[in-house]
Structure formats: C-alpha cells, structure tokens
Write an enzyme that holds these catalytic residues in place. Structure first.
Site, mmCIF file in Angstrom:
data_model
loop_
_atom_site.group_PDB
_atom_site.id
_atom_site.type_symbol
_atom_site.label_atom_id
_atom_site.label_comp_id
_atom_site.label_asym_id
_atom_site.label_seq_id
_atom_site.Cartn_x
_atom_site.Cartn_y
_atom_site.Cartn_z
ATOM 1 C CB SER A 143 -1.042 -0.089 0.777
ATOM 2 O OG SER A 143 -1.846 1.589 0.999
ATOM 3 C CE1 TYR A 167 -3.515 -2.665 5.633
ATOM 4 C CE2 TYR A 167 -2.649 -0.267 4.708
ATOM 5 C CZ TYR A 167 -3.688 -1.408 4.174
ATOM 6 O OH TYR A 167 -3.543 -2.035 3.076
HETATM 7 P P1 NDP Z 1 -9.996 -8.040 2.198
HETATM 8 O O1 NDP Z 1 -10.323 -8.254 3.599
HETATM 9 O O2 NDP Z 1 -11.482 -8.265 0.933
HETATM 10 O O3 NDP Z 1 -9.702 -9.671 1.992
HETATM 11 C C1 NDP Z 1 -8.919 -10.017 3.059
HETATM 12 C C2 NDP Z 1 -8.025 -11.711 2.937
HETATM 13 O O4 NDP Z 1 -7.001 -11.748 3.025
HETATM 14 C C3 NDP Z 1 -10.069 -12.365 3.129
HETATM 15 O O5 NDP Z 1 -9.684 -13.471 2.575
HETATM 16 C C4 NDP Z 1 -9.027 -13.007 4.450
HETATM 17 O O6 NDP Z 1 -9.788 -14.429 4.810
HETATM 18 C C5 NDP Z 1 -7.056 -12.593 3.912
HETATM 19 N N1 NDP Z 1 -6.779 -13.067 5.240
HETATM 20 C C6 NDP Z 1 -6.897 -12.167 6.412
HETATM 21 N N2 NDP Z 1 -5.527 -12.446 7.010
HETATM 22 C C7 NDP Z 1 -5.175 -14.075 6.342
HETATM 23 C C8 NDP Z 1 -4.190 -14.837 7.110
HETATM 24 N N3 NDP Z 1 -3.692 -15.147 8.219
HETATM 25 N N4 NDP Z 1 -4.148 -15.996 6.239
HETATM 26 C C9 NDP Z 1 -4.995 -16.255 5.002
HETATM 27 N N5 NDP Z 1 -5.501 -15.061 4.673
HETATM 28 C C10 NDP Z 1 -5.815 -13.898 5.221
HETATM 29 O O7 NDP Z 1 -9.169 -7.218 2.127
HETATM 30 P P2 NDP Z 1 -8.607 -6.405 0.386
HETATM 31 O O8 NDP Z 1 -8.886 -7.636 -0.766
HETATM 32 O O9 NDP Z 1 -8.948 -5.253 0.493
HETATM 33 O O10 NDP Z 1 -6.883 -6.412 0.652
HETATM 34 C C11 NDP Z 1 -6.589 -8.030 0.288
HETATM 35 C C12 NDP Z 1 -4.421 -7.112 0.096
HETATM 36 O O11 NDP Z 1 -4.588 -5.406 -0.972
HETATM 37 C C13 NDP Z 1 -4.413 -6.116 1.446
HETATM 38 O O12 NDP Z 1 -3.041 -6.791 2.075
HETATM 39 C C14 NDP Z 1 -4.928 -5.218 2.060
HETATM 40 O O13 NDP Z 1 -3.576 -4.446 2.717
HETATM 41 C C15 NDP Z 1 -4.104 -4.750 0.481
HETATM 42 N N6 NDP Z 1 -4.351 -3.465 -0.147
HETATM 43 C C16 NDP Z 1 -6.007 -3.308 0.155
HETATM 44 C C17 NDP Z 1 -6.505 -1.913 -0.406
HETATM 45 C C18 NDP Z 1 -8.116 -1.338 -0.558
HETATM 46 O O14 NDP Z 1 -8.578 -0.226 -0.416
HETATM 47 N N7 NDP Z 1 -8.971 -2.507 -0.180
HETATM 48 C C19 NDP Z 1 -5.072 -0.500 -0.624
HETATM 49 C C20 NDP Z 1 -4.084 -0.835 -0.913
HETATM 50 C C21 NDP Z 1 -3.808 -2.390 -0.110
HETATM 51 P P3 NDP Z 1 -10.876 -14.331 5.599
HETATM 52 O O15 NDP Z 1 -12.308 -14.639 4.611
HETATM 53 O O16 NDP Z 1 -10.488 -15.973 6.298
HETATM 54 O O17 NDP Z 1 -10.873 -13.182 6.398
#
Ligand code: NDP
Length: 244
Positions: free
Chosen positions: A153, A168
């Site tokens: 990010s 974060y």
């Molecule tokens: P979501 O909250 O929609 O999805 C997060 C995903 O990560 C879910 O599948 C969740 O699983 C999984 N997860 C969390 N912890 C773990 C773990 N310990 N092991 C395996 N899986 C895990 O988030 P986003 O899709 O928005 O984010 C995806 C990535 O993009 C992240 O790294 C985020 O920081 C990054 N990002 C997102 C932005 C945004 O605006 N959305 C901006 C910048 C970066 P479960 O369903 O079980 O909780």
C-alpha cells in the site's frame, strides 16, 4: 532447404502454477479470477477451506483449473504442508501473490499502545508473506523462474504520512523493506520480487467509495505477467513505478 533454416521442434509451453493468499474474497479472489482466465492453474488460498471451496466453485469454467487450498499465512505448519503438497502435485510454483491482509486500524494513533493490532498486522503482512515466500522459493528456484508480488500500500511508502493506521502503515513499510531485500538477493535468478499498491479499492477492507475490485486486481496481475527479463525490487501501481 538449408538444414539450419529448418524450424526446430516446437518448445512445449510451460503450464504455470500460481498461488494467491487470502483469495476467498476481495482483491485476492479477483486476482485468482483474472489469473485463471489466462489458463494458469490457480491455487486459491483461504484460511477457512469451506470459504475457499465456495469461492473456487464460482470460478468453475475458467480457462485454468482453480483449486482451493487451506492457508493461514500465520501458521507455519499449514504453510509447510501446502509447500509439500504443491511439490508433490505440481513440482513447481511460478507465481506467488502475497495478498492476505487486513488490520486497517483506521482510528488508531501512533501514541496509543494497541500492540495487539500491531502484532496482528505484522504477523500477516510481514511475517506471513515472508514465511510463505521462503517455503515456496525452492519450487521457483528449481525452474529458475518466479514472479513474487507482495500486495502492499502507498500507506507504507516512506513519503506517506498521517497520524492514524499506525499498525497498517508500519507493517506495509516493513513488507516493502522485505520486498527490496529479497529482490536484491534473488537478482539474476529468474525470480522477480515486486510490491504493488492496488489503489483504494471497494472491498471489505477498503469500504465503499473505492474503485472497482477488477481495476485494483489488474495492477497485481500486470506485475505477475511481466515477461522476462522483468524488473525486480520495484513498487508499482497500475503498471507504473511509484516511490518507496
Ligand atoms: P479483504 O478484507 O477484502 O480480504 C482480505 C483477505 O485476506 C481475506 O480473504 C482474508 O481471509 C485474508 N486473510 C486475512 N488474514 C489472513 C491470514 N492470516 N491468512 C490467510 N488469509 C488471510 O481485503 P482486500 O481484498 O481489500 O485486501 C487485500 C490486500 O490488498 C491486503 O494486503 C490489503 O492490505 C491490500 N490493500 C487493499 C487496499 C484496499 O483499498 N482495499 C488498498 C491497499 C492495499 P478471511 O475471509 O478468512 O478473513
């Protein structure tokens, strides 16, 4: 006909295998969707396997096979089991997208002491990506090819500032540092390591108002798909290099 002008035997196209962590929803799911459309085999990582199976079912009919795999990136034994299974089943891993994440501590101040949030963010973003990468690297080294994309990010960029989201920000900054260090180590091996910011995306984490998930995922898939020789140790958004 000059023998040297004859075409040689056609090279067998490599069938690529990709692993996406946190792919049961959000950006990870859409990255799995877009990669499977290219014909790759996609291992859809989900810490709750039932959610992974439901997500994978939504991608039935894609050009590439989609296989749900149980993966909590904070659990070493799951990561080790998965690495062994990938080795036995496919003998290779070409693409790793370290996407699993969350822990957007929107209202947290740096002067506070919510170290539990900080620990959770570091466990997933830094140590989870690190753990998964080192377990999968032997499968990339074997074929001298790999595309590792760490979903980061701009919040983690050194130029980024603001009083909130301290866990974060710190964990994504640490992920960026890990990305650069690993890229330097792997330089010349055929394995590239880059960080990608997907922009503000309307997922559960991003909340309403962000751009469509398809758009955010495209920049990640772009970095995965870079032809050799590909840049490494860079930070990208939407296919453009951005500052660390
Ligand atoms: P979501 O909250 O929609 O999805 C997060 C995903 O990560 C879910 O599948 C969740 O699983 C999984 N997860 C969390 N912890 C773990 C773990 N310990 N092991 C395996 N899986 C895990 O988030 P986003 O899709 O928005 O984010 C995806 C990535 O993009 C992240 O790294 C985020 O920081 C990054 N990002 C997102 C932005 C945004 O605006 N959305 C901006 C910048 C970066 P479960 O369903 O079980 O909780």
């Amino acid at each position: 006909m000059n023998a040297r002008a004859r075409p040689g035997p056609a090279a067998t196209p490599v069938h690529r295998v990709a692993l996406v962590s946190g792919a049961n929803r959000g950006l990870g799911f859409e990255v799995a969707h877009q990669l499977s459309a290219t014909g790759m085999t996609v291992l859809l990582g989900a810490r709750d396997l039932d959610k992974g199976l439901i997500a994978a079912r939504r991608l039935v009919g894609a050009a590439g096979e989609v296989v749900a795999v149980q993966l909590d990136v904070t659990r070493q034994e799951q990561v080790d089991t998965l690495a062994r299974w990938v080795d036995i089943t496919y003998g290779r891993l070409d693409v790793l997208v370290n996407n699993a994440g969350g822990y957007y501590d929107h209202d947290a101040d740096a002067s506070g002491n919510d170290l539990a949030a900080a620990q959770a963010a570091m466990d997933t973003h830094l140590y989870g990506s690190w753990r998964l990468t080192s377990a999968m690297l032997p499968l990339m080294r074997r074929h001298r090819y790999g595309r590792i994309v760490n979903v980061s990010s701009r919040c983690g960029a050194s130029s980024s500032s603001g009083p909130h989201c301290v866990a974060y920000r710190a964990s994504k900054a640490a992920l960026n540092s890990y990305t650069r260090t690993l890229a330097d180590e792997l330089d010349g091996t055929g394995i590239t390591v880059n960080a990608v910011c997907p922009g503000w995306v309307a997922t559960d984490l991003g909340g309403p108002g962000g751009r469509p998930v398809e758009r955010g995922a495209e920049g990640i898939v772009w970095a995965v798909s870079l032809p050799s020789p590909a840049p490494t140790g860079r930070f990208f958004q939407d296919g453009q290099a951005i500052d660390w």
